[in-house]
Design a protein around this motif. Structure first.
Motif, PDB file in Angstrom:
ATOM      1  N   PRO A  75       0.795  -1.238   0.000  1.00 38.35           N
ATOM      2  CA  PRO A  75       0.000   0.000   0.000  1.00 38.35           C
ATOM      3  C   PRO A  75       0.823   1.282   0.000  1.00 38.35           C
ATOM      4  N   HIS A  76       1.962   1.301   0.730  1.00 39.62           N
ATOM      5  CA  HIS A  76       2.731   2.539   0.824  1.00 39.62           C
ATOM      6  C   HIS A  76       3.375   2.935  -0.502  1.00 39.62           C
ATOM      7  N   GLN A  77       3.374   2.026  -1.470  1.00 39.95           N
ATOM      8  CA  GLN A  77       3.984   2.305  -2.762  1.00 39.95           C
ATOM      9  C   GLN A  77       3.006   2.969  -3.736  1.00 39.95           C
ATOM     10  N   PHE A  78       1.817   3.328  -3.249  1.00 38.77           N
ATOM     11  CA  PHE A  78       0.807   3.949  -4.098  1.00 38.77           C
ATOM     12  C   PHE A  78       0.462   5.341  -3.590  1.00 38.77           C
ATOM     13  N   SER A  79      -0.079   6.152  -4.469  1.00 41.29           N
ATOM     14  CA  SER A  79      -0.600   7.459  -4.078  1.00 41.29           C
ATOM     15  C   SER A  79      -1.915   7.287  -3.328  1.00 41.29           C
ATOM     16  N   GLY A  80      -2.393   8.372  -2.707  1.00 40.54           N
ATOM     17  CA  GLY A  80      -3.655   8.297  -1.975  1.00 40.54           C
ATOM     18  C   GLY A  80      -4.828   7.907  -2.860  1.00 40.54           C
ATOM     19  N   GLY A  81      -4.873   8.473  -4.050  1.00 40.26           N
ATOM     20  CA  GLY A  81      -5.957   8.127  -4.966  1.00 40.26           C
ATOM     21  C   GLY A  81      -5.900   6.681  -5.410  1.00 40.26           C
ATOM     22  N   GLN A  82      -4.691   6.178  -5.654  1.00 34.48           N
ATOM     23  CA  GLN A  82      -4.544   4.768  -6.049  1.00 34.48           C
ATOM     24  C   GLN A  82      -4.926   3.841  -4.901  1.00 34.48           C
ATOM     25  N   ARG A  83      -4.570   4.208  -3.678  1.00 31.24           N
ATOM     26  CA  ARG A  83      -4.954   3.378  -2.520  1.00 31.24           C
ATOM     27  C   ARG A  83      -6.470   3.324  -2.376  1.00 31.24           C
ATOM     28  N   GLN A  84      -7.144   4.449  -2.649  1.00 32.11           N
ATOM     29  CA  GLN A  84      -8.601   4.418  -2.544  1.00 32.11           C
ATOM     30  C   GLN A  84      -9.206   3.559  -3.655  1.00 32.11           C
ATOM     31  N   ARG A  85      -8.588   3.530  -4.824  1.00 32.49           N
ATOM     32  CA  ARG A  85      -9.046   2.635  -5.889  1.00 32.49           C
ATOM     33  C   ARG A  85      -8.895   1.173  -5.452  1.00 32.49           C
ATOM     34  N   ILE A  86      -7.819   0.877  -4.739  1.00 33.60           N
ATOM     35  CA  ILE A  86      -7.622  -0.483  -4.228  1.00 33.60           C
ATOM     36  C   ILE A  86      -8.701  -0.822  -3.203  1.00 33.60           C
ATOM     37  N   SER A  87      -9.040   0.137  -2.339  1.00 30.15           N
ATOM     38  CA  SER A  87     -10.116  -0.080  -1.363  1.00 30.15           C
ATOM     39  C   SER A  87     -11.443  -0.338  -2.062  1.00 30.15           C
ATOM     40  N   ILE A  88     -11.696   0.382  -3.136  1.00 25.23           N
ATOM     41  CA  ILE A  88     -12.932   0.187  -3.898  1.00 25.23           C
ATOM     42  C   ILE A  88     -12.932  -1.196  -4.551  1.00 25.23           C
ATOM     43  N   ALA A  89     -11.770  -1.613  -5.077  1.00 23.08           N
ATOM     44  CA  ALA A  89     -11.677  -2.950  -5.680  1.00 23.08           C
ATOM     45  C   ALA A  89     -12.002  -4.031  -4.652  1.00 23.08           C
ATOM     46  N   ARG A  90     -11.484  -3.878  -3.444  1.00 25.07           N
ATOM     47  CA  ARG A  90     -11.781  -4.856  -2.390  1.00 25.07           C
ATOM     48  C   ARG A  90     -13.278  -4.853  -2.062  1.00 25.07           C
ATOM     49  N   ALA A  91     -13.876  -3.660  -1.996  1.00 29.75           N
ATOM     50  CA  ALA A  91     -15.309  -3.569  -1.703  1.00 29.75           C
ATOM     51  C   ALA A  91     -16.151  -4.241  -2.783  1.00 29.75           C
ATOM     52  N   LEU A  92     -15.634  -4.281  -4.019  1.00 31.77           N
ATOM     53  CA  LEU A  92     -16.354  -4.876  -5.139  1.00 31.77           C
ATOM     54  C   LEU A  92     -16.164  -6.386  -5.253  1.00 31.77           C
ATOM     55  N   ALA A  93     -15.234  -6.941  -4.477  1.00 29.61           N
ATOM     56  CA  ALA A  93     -14.771  -8.315  -4.709  1.00 29.61           C
ATOM     57  C   ALA A  93     -15.900  -9.335  -4.740  1.00 29.61           C
ATOM     58  N   LEU A  94     -16.874  -9.204  -3.844  1.00 28.44           N
ATOM     59  CA  LEU A  94     -17.940 -10.200  -3.740  1.00 28.44           C
ATOM     60  C   LEU A  94     -19.204  -9.777  -4.479  1.00 28.44           C
ATOM     61  N   GLU A  95     -19.046  -8.803  -5.387  1.00 30.14           N
ATOM     62  CA  GLU A  95     -20.155  -8.323  -6.220  1.00 30.14           C
ATOM     63  C   GLU A  95     -21.345  -7.879  -5.370  1.00 30.14           C
ATOM     64  N   PRO A  96     -21.134  -6.887  -4.496  1.00 33.82           N
ATOM     65  CA  PRO A  96     -22.199  -6.437  -3.596  1.00 33.82           C
ATOM     66  C   PRO A  96     -23.284  -5.677  -4.345  1.00 33.82           C
ATOM     67  N   LYS A  97     -24.429  -5.572  -3.688  1.00 30.14           N
ATOM     68  CA  LYS A  97     -25.519  -4.757  -4.223  1.00 30.14           C
ATOM     69  C   LYS A  97     -25.440  -3.323  -3.709  1.00 30.14           C
ATOM     70  N   LEU A  98     -24.878  -3.163  -2.499  1.00 27.22           N
ATOM     71  CA  LEU A  98     -24.789  -1.860  -1.848  1.00 27.22           C
ATOM     72  C   LEU A  98     -23.354  -1.632  -1.405  1.00 27.22           C
ATOM     73  N   ILE A  99     -22.859  -0.406  -1.590  1.00 27.55           N
ATOM     74  CA  ILE A  99     -21.560  -0.022  -1.040  1.00 27.55           C
ATOM     75  C   ILE A  99     -21.760   1.186  -0.139  1.00 27.55           C
ATOM     76  N   VAL A 100     -21.271   1.085   1.090  1.00 27.55           N
ATOM     77  CA  VAL A 100     -21.284   2.195   2.032  1.00 27.55           C
ATOM     78  C   VAL A 100     -19.956   2.926   1.904  1.00 27.55           C
ATOM     79  N   LEU A 101     -20.019   4.204   1.591  1.00 27.13           N
ATOM     80  CA  LEU A 101     -18.840   5.035   1.363  1.00 27.13           C
ATOM     81  C   LEU A 101     -18.772   6.082   2.468  1.00 27.13           C
ATOM     82  N   ASP A 102     -17.823   5.920   3.390  1.00 25.17           N
ATOM     83  CA  ASP A 102     -17.714   6.829   4.529  1.00 25.17           C
ATOM     84  C   ASP A 102     -16.594   7.839   4.263  1.00 25.17           C
ATOM     85  N   GLU A 103     -16.967   9.032   3.805  1.00 19.54           N
ATOM     86  CA  GLU A 103     -16.013  10.108   3.479  1.00 19.54           C
ATOM     87  C   GLU A 103     -14.890   9.590   2.568  1.00 19.54           C
TER      88      GLU A 103
END
Length: 317
Positions: free
Chosen positions: A145-173
């Motif tokens: 993680p430390h090898q990425f920019s803040g925006g890239q790290r948030q893209r990684i967080s979004i990818a993890r949130a998508l992993a199980l093909e959810p219907k709803l995503i809660v986005l906290d700030e």
């Protein structure tokens, strides 16, 4: 529109030495399938507690949280585990929400290993697709993680949130730790994913600039209560509660052609453990009368189709 999430009369109180904190006070709303619902307000208004209560990461004091036909409050642990596969979460600070000792490919793939027992090539292919979905390439998967920019790290967080093909995503700030140009990129990504995957969002934010871009439905909270809610376009065009008007006036715009004058709200927010007897916003409101200072917040008034406000003297009357 069919409802994916329905919240009814949700309450969360905390007992402290200084008194009872009414963090979430009788909040009700719905998220239709494929829609973004944003909850906004100043710090301490209860919006993050509301999200945690919906996720059952804190136990609500009372109320109902119905997700896709199942009431989450009182559900068994096995039922919650099954339902949480259909709810992804993206937190505010990707630097603290990503394990620094794990490669990011392993972080994104962890839900697939745990819940779907994927291994080897099947796992690698699914993770590669998730990286591609958020605009990252497969060669990034072996980095930390430390090898990425803040925006890239948030893209990684979004990818993890998508992993199980959810219907709803809660986005906290999800964009508050990013600079403006990167915020716009992440918001564009979220809009694209919502359209392609028919996702629903519960978006928690204090930034009306990002909310204006992303939200279909807007909920405005003040000291634990909903004071205005309805179609986001309607509220931005014609806010009816004085507090909503102040929030909109204080928000800079992501649109460089929109020269909105920023006027921060004045006055101090009352303590959530010692709220005023009447309307909680009366001490900061230029429209307040003796009625406002003495009588509690009124029932919701429907000003237009699905646009509701709780105010003794709404703007426009």
């Amino acid at each position: 529109m069919s409802e994916l999430l329905s919240v009814r009369n949700l309450v969360k109180r905390y007992e402290t030495p200084r008194g009872t904190v009414h963090a979430v006070d009788d909040v009700s709303f719905e998220i239709p399938v494929g829609h973004s619902v944003a909850v906004v307000g100043e710090s301490g208004c209860g919006k993050s507690t509301l999200a945690l209560s919906v996720l059952q990461l804190v136990a609500p004091t009372s109320g109902q949280v119905n997700f896709d036909g199942t009431d989450l409050i009182g559900a068994s642990r096995s039922a919650l585990t099954r339902l949480r596969r259909e709810i992804g979460v993206v937190f505010q600070d990707p630097a603290s929400s990503l394990n620094p000792r794990m490669r990011v490919g392993d972080i994104v793939g962890e839900p697939l290993r745990v819940h779907e027992k994927l291994r080897g090539r099947s796992l690698h292919d699914r993770v590669t697709k998730l990286f591609n979905d958020v605009g990252l390439t497969a060669d990034a998967m072996d980095r930390y993680p430390h090898q990425f920019s803040g925006g890239q790290r948030q893209r990684i967080s979004i990818a993890r949130a998508l992993a199980l093909e959810p219907k709803l995503i809660v986005l906290d700030e999800p964009t508050s730790a990013l600079d403006v140009s990167v915020q716009a990129q992440v918001l564009n990504l979220l809009q694209d994913l919502k359209a392609r995957k028919n996702l629903s969002y519960l978006y928690i934010s204090h930034s009306l600039a990002t909310v204006e871009y992303l939200a279909d439905i807007l909920i405005v909270m003040y000291l634990g209560r909903v004071i205005e809610k309805g179609p986001a376009d309607d509220i931005f065009r014609d806010p009816r509660h004085p507090y909503t008007r102040l929030l909109i006036d204080s928000a800079p715009s992501l649109d460089p052609l929109n020269r909105r004058l920023s006027r921060p709200p004045s006055g101090e927010i009352p303590s959530p453990s010692n709220r005023p007897a009447g309307c909680h916003f009366a001490s900061r409101c230029s429209r307040a009368t003796d009625l406002c200072r003495k009588d509690p917040q009124p029932d919701e008034i429907e000003r237009a189709s699905n646009h509701r406000v709780t105010c003794h003297h709404p703007i426009g009357t």
